[in-house]
Enzyme design. Structure first.
Site, short mmCIF file in Angstrom:
data_model
loop_
_atom_site.label_atom_id
_atom_site.label_comp_id
_atom_site.label_asym_id
_atom_site.label_seq_id
_atom_site.Cartn_x
_atom_site.Cartn_y
_atom_site.Cartn_z
N GLU A 15 0.84 -1.21 0.00
CA GLU A 15 0.00 0.00 0.00
C GLU A 15 0.87 1.26 0.00
O GLU A 15 0.60 2.22 -0.73
CB GLU A 15 -0.90 -0.01 1.22
CG GLU A 15 -1.80 1.21 1.36
CD GLU A 15 -2.44 1.29 2.73
OE1 GLU A 15 -2.78 2.41 3.16
OE2 GLU A 15 -2.58 0.24 3.40
N ASP A 59 0.79 3.83 -3.13
CA ASP A 59 0.42 5.23 -2.93
C ASP A 59 1.36 6.16 -3.71
O ASP A 59 0.93 7.08 -4.39
CB ASP A 59 0.44 5.56 -1.44
CG ASP A 59 0.18 7.02 -1.15
OD1 ASP A 59 -0.91 7.52 -1.48
OD2 ASP A 59 1.08 7.69 -0.62
N GLU A 107 -4.52 0.67 -3.61
CA GLU A 107 -3.13 1.11 -3.60
C GLU A 107 -2.18 -0.07 -3.48
O GLU A 107 -1.13 -0.11 -4.14
CB GLU A 107 -2.91 2.09 -2.46
CG GLU A 107 -3.62 3.42 -2.66
CD GLU A 107 -3.40 4.40 -1.53
OE1 GLU A 107 -3.53 5.62 -1.76
OE2 GLU A 107 -3.10 3.95 -0.40
#
Length: 234
Positions: A50, A54, A126
Site C-alpha cells: 500500500e 500510494d 493502492e
C-alpha cells in the site's frame, strides 16, 4: 511463507494481464487483522505494498495531469490529483474490480463490514497497484489507472469536485439566475463526541440535494455535491 493460494482469474481478466508472481498478487489482499488468525508468523500484510502503491499512483496521476492539462496551474493540478486519489474514488475503482471479494481479514473485521469499507477498499487498490508495479513496472500501472481511474476526471472537472463544492454550487445556480442555495439541518443524532448530521440544500423552495456527515460543514459539503451531481444529470 507465501499467502494462501487464491484464484485470481477474473481479476486478471479485468486487469488485462496475468501476474508472473501470484504470491505478490495474493499479498495485496492480506489485511493486517488476518495475521492474528492465520497462525503463520512469516505472513506479511499488504501495508508495505500500500505504501509503495500510494507513491506510484501519485506519480502516474501527476504525469497524466501534467501531460493532458497543459493550461492548468500547479494549484489546480494538485486539487485535481487529490480528487482522483481520494478514498471515495479509489474505493469506486476497488468496487469495479471487485477487490473486496479477495480480501483476507479477521472474522471480526469481516463481520464489521470490512470487505465493503471504503477506507479498506481504497487501501487495497493502492496495495494492488504496488504489486502491479513490482511485477510489471510503471507502464502497467498507468494502463490500469487509465482504464479505471482517469475516466473519472471529466466528471470531477465538470462538477467542480476538486474545488469547494458549496462555492461551485453557488456559482452554478447564480449563473442560471437562481437564488443562493440555503442549507438546513434535517436531523442531528448521537452523543456530542460522535454526532451525525443530515442536511438538505434548497434553491428557492426546491430541494436540490441531501448530505450526511460527522459535522454540519461535512454534511453541507455532501449536500452540495449531491446537488452538483443532480445538475450534471440534467
Amino acid at each position: 511463507m507465501n499467502p494462501t493460494p487464491t484464484n485470481f482469474t477474473d481479476l486478471e481478466k479485468k486487469l488485462n494481464f496475468s501476474f508472473k508472481d501470484k504470491s505478490l498478487l495474493a499479498q495485496a489482499f492480506i489485511h493486517r487483522s488476518y495475521l492474528n488468525e492465520a497462525s503463520r508468523p512469516s505472513l506479511e500484510s499488504n501495508e508495505r505494498l500500500e505504501f509503495l502503491g500510494d507513491a506510484v499512483l501519485e506519480l502516474a496521476v501527476s504525469e497524466f495531469l501534467y501531460l493532458h492539462l497543459p493550461g492548468k496551474p500547479e494549484g489546480e493540478l494538485t486539487s485535481l490529483r487529490s480528487s482522483l486519489v481520494k478514498t471515495d474514488t479509489l474505493a469506486q475503482v476497488a468496487t469495479k474490480l471487485n477487490l473486496g471479494t479477495y480480501l483476507k481479514m479477521s472474522r471480526g473485521e469481516e463481520l464489521g463490514g470490512g470487505k465493503t469499507n471504503k477506507s479498506l477498499l481504497a487501501n487495497t487498490t493502492e496495495a494492488l497497484l504496488g504489486a502491479i508495479y513490482l511485477d510489471h513496472g510503471l507502464s502497467q500501472v498507468v494502463s490500469v489507472v487509465e482504464r479505471y481511474l482517469f475516466p473519472k476526471l471529466s466528471t470531477i472537472i465538470n462538477l467542480g469536485l476538486h474545488r469547494d463544492s458549496k462555492s461551485t454550487l453557488q456559482e452554478k445556480v447564480q449563473s442560471q439566475g437562481l437564488p443562493t442555495p440555503e442549507y438546513y439541518v434535517l436531523t442531528e443524532k448521537g452523543p456530542d463526541h460522535q454526532k451525525t448530521f443530515v442536511v438538505e440544500v434548497l434553491v428557492g423552495n426546491k430541494k436540490w440535494g441531501e448530505g450526511k456527515g460527522s459535522s454540519k460543514q461535512r454534511a453541507e459539503t455532501q449536500a452540495a455535491r449531491d446537488a452538483l451531481a443532480m445538475l450534471e444529470k440534467k
